[in-house]
Write an enzyme that holds these catalytic residues in place. Structure first.
Site, PDB file in Angstrom:
ATOM      1  N   HIS A   1       1.451  -0.647  -0.132  1.00  0.00           N
ATOM      2  CA  HIS A   1       0.018   0.145  -0.363  1.00  0.00           C
ATOM      3  C   HIS A   1       1.026   0.974   0.257  1.00  0.00           C
ATOM      4  CE1 HIS A   1      -3.627   2.323   1.396  1.00  0.00           C
ATOM      5  NE2 HIS A   1      -2.987   2.641   1.772  1.00  0.00           N
TER       6      HIS A   1
ATOM      7  N   HIS B   1       1.785   5.284  -1.726  1.00  0.00           N
ATOM      8  CA  HIS B   1       1.485   6.671  -2.482  1.00  0.00           C
ATOM      9  C   HIS B   1       2.279   7.124  -2.953  1.00  0.00           C
ATOM     10  CE1 HIS B   1      -2.617   6.439  -1.218  1.00  0.00           C
ATOM     11  NE2 HIS B   1      -2.110   6.206   0.599  1.00  0.00           N
TER      12      HIS B   1
ATOM     13  N   LYS C   1      -8.730  -0.159  -6.736  1.00  0.00           N
ATOM     14  CA  LYS C   1      -9.415   0.328  -4.694  1.00  0.00           C
ATOM     15  C   LYS C   1     -10.838   1.459  -4.938  1.00  0.00           C
ATOM     16  CE  LYS C   1      -7.557   2.039  -0.947  1.00  0.00           C
ATOM     17  NZ  LYS C   1      -7.034   3.283  -0.583  1.00  0.00           N
TER      18      LYS C   1
ATOM     19  N   HIS D   1     -10.748   1.022   1.615  1.00  0.00           N
ATOM     20  CA  HIS D   1     -10.106   1.638   2.633  1.00  0.00           C
ATOM     21  C   HIS D   1     -11.716   2.447   3.429  1.00  0.00           C
ATOM     22  CE1 HIS D   1      -8.685   6.242   4.736  1.00  0.00           C
ATOM     23  NE2 HIS D   1      -9.923   6.135   4.696  1.00  0.00           N
TER      24      HIS D   1
ATOM     25  N   HIS E   1      -4.438  -0.348   5.463  1.00  0.00           N
ATOM     26  CA  HIS E   1      -4.777  -0.006   6.884  1.00  0.00           C
ATOM     27  C   HIS E   1      -5.183  -0.164   8.365  1.00  0.00           C
ATOM     28  CE1 HIS E   1      -7.143   2.789   4.641  1.00  0.00           C
ATOM     29  NE2 HIS E   1      -6.024   3.218   4.073  1.00  0.00           N
TER      30      HIS E   1
ATOM     31  N   ASP F   1       1.174   2.787   3.777  1.00  0.00           N
ATOM     32  CA  ASP F   1       0.470   3.465   3.315  1.00  0.00           C
ATOM     33  C   ASP F   1       1.207   4.892   2.980  1.00  0.00           C
ATOM     34  OD1 ASP F   1      -1.964   5.000   2.811  1.00  0.00           O
ATOM     35  OD2 ASP F   1      -1.866   5.206   4.631  1.00  0.00           O
TER      36      ASP F   1
HETATM   37  C1  NCD Z   1      -3.314   8.826   2.069  1.00  0.00           C
HETATM   38  C2  NCD Z   1      -3.224  10.058   0.894  1.00  0.00           C
HETATM   39  O1  NCD Z   1      -2.397  11.349   1.235  1.00  0.00           O
HETATM   40  O2  NCD Z   1      -3.288   9.533   0.244  1.00  0.00           O
HETATM   41  N1  NCD Z   1      -4.020   9.893   3.037  1.00  0.00           N
HETATM   42  C3  NCD Z   1      -3.307   8.957   4.194  1.00  0.00           C
HETATM   43  O3  NCD Z   1      -3.826  10.071   5.304  1.00  0.00           O
HETATM   44  N2  NCD Z   1      -3.404   8.023   4.987  1.00  0.00           N
HETATM   45  C4  NCD Z   1      -4.524   8.399   1.612  1.00  0.00           C
HETATM   46  C5  NCD Z   1      -5.000   7.680   2.428  1.00  0.00           C
HETATM   47  O4  NCD Z   1      -4.448   6.207   2.207  1.00  0.00           O
HETATM   48  O5  NCD Z   1      -6.160   7.326   3.240  1.00  0.00           O
HETATM   49 ZN    ZN Z   2      -3.467   5.147   1.607  1.00  0.00          ZN
END
Ligand code: NCD
Ligand code: ZN
Length: 347
Positions: free
Chosen positions: A14, A16, A100, A137, A175, A248
């Site tokens: 996971h 970003h 997702k 999510h 998460h 995450d």
């Molecule tokens: C994530 C993001 O910034 O893209 N933020 C977070 O607080 N985890 C998005 C997500 O996974 O919820």
């Molecule tokens: Zn995330």
């Protein structure tokens, strides 16, 4: 307790990485330790078509440092308008690994998400048929719900119904942050699994709110009470194949985090594996790290386990206070603090 450990190279299930200059700044951090990562599709506009996912993948490949074997595993962002045809196209692509589900309004860049899960039942049906995993999510979004209860309510109101309606669908509850989520996953069939982040294993909500508001500990789902953190640690070190590593890591520039309305996300890619080591070492469970970090996720996604290895030594180092991106900065988790473990060598 040994102060050196060699494990199969891990993957991040996971992640970003954003686009442009942030992507270029963060990807080397991930690629130095992980062989593969599931790439989250919450860009603006969202990565809601296979064509967009393939273009995004090409941009990521460009940002991988030379001589670093790293594979991005792409995902599709589900919206109310996602068609069965798009799911079929995703299932046929060698680069798409999951879809997702962001409930609309749940988190960063989720406005285009699903307004009500019944809207995507035909899409979930197609995913089940094509054996394409659903990544969730898991937070209810109604503004009247207390933010600390949103995961629990989502499980009761929505996730339970999805699991009953699509019993063969592979689902990752992303998460997880609560005892209730851990229990839900533990008691569900083998096709239901969960990722756990370093911040939810390391911190409870005091780290966000006691002694001052700490925006770099603000992420969604929000940090919970200590008993929930403890349940997550127990799950992570239990050896259960249902729980695996998903950082995450969610980079946001300092200015957007340190604001009157700061955005959600912790940046952890700079020291992801080292942060998990802190947790497993403290729980006297370093022998369980490899399963959590390197085996369970690959097995769930039905991908081969990595053959390369990575070695960590117990040898303190100080996390930088920031990482520059143009004129701004990323503030990493544990900025300026000392970590006990460091990566010694790579593949
Ligand atoms: C994530 C993001 O910034 O893209 N933020 C977070 O607080 N985890 C998005 C997500 O996974 O919820
Ligand atoms: Zn995330």
């Amino acid at each position: 307790m040994a102060n050196k450990i060699t494990i199969t190279q891990p993957d991040d299930w996971h992640l970003h990485v954003r686009t442009g200059n942030i992507l270029k700044a963060v990807l080397p951090h991930t690629a130095r330790q992980f062989a593969r990562a599931i790439i989250m599709p919450n860009l603006t506009p969202p990565v809601s078509t296979v064509d967009r996912a393939l273009r995004y993948r090409a941009e990521i490949i460009q940002a991988i440092p030379e001589n670093t074997p790293f594979t991005p595993l792409m995902t599709l962002y589900l919206t109310d308008a996602t068609s069965r045809e798009e799911i079929e196209k995703a299932a046929q692509s060698e680069h798409l690994y999951a879809c997702k589900l962001y409930p609309a309004g749940a988190t960063t860049n989720s406005d285009a998400g699903v307004s009500h899960v019944s809207r995507i039942y035909p899409v979930l049906e197609a995913m089940q048929q094509h054996d394409l995993p659903l990544l969730v999510h898991g937070e209810a979004t109604d503004s009247e719900y207390d933010i600390f209860d949103r995961e629990k309510i989502f499980i009761e109101q929505t996730l339970d119904a999805i699991v009953k309606r699509f019993p063969a669908l592979r689902i990752v509850v992303e998460h997880v942050t609560t005892q209730e989520a851990v229990q839900f996953v533990q008691t569900a069939d083998a096709n239901i699994a969960a990722t756990i982040t370093p911040q939810h294993l390391l911190f409870n909500r005091n780290a966000l709110l006691a002694g001052g508001i700490r925006p770099h500990h603000y992420c969604l789902p929000i940090l919970k009470r200590e008993k929930h953190r403890q349940a997550l640690v127990d799950a992570a070190v239990s050896g259960s194949s249902k729980f695996f590593l998903g950082t995450d890591s969610a980079p946001h520039l300092q200015q957007r985090k340190e604001s009157a309305c700061g955005c959600a996300g912790c940046y952890s890619a700079h020291a992801a594996l080292e942060l998990y080591c802190e947790v497993f070492d403290r729980a006297d469970a370093m022998d369980r790290l490899e399963g959590f970090a390197s085996f369970h996720g690959a097995d769930f996604y039905r991908l081969p386990r990595n053959r390369s290895t990575i070695t960590l030594v117990k040898n303190t180092w100080k996390v930088p206070s920031d990482y520059p991106v143009d004129a701004d900065k990323l503030i990493p988790l544990k900025a300026g603090e000392t970590l006990a473990w460091r990566i010694l060598e790579q593949w």
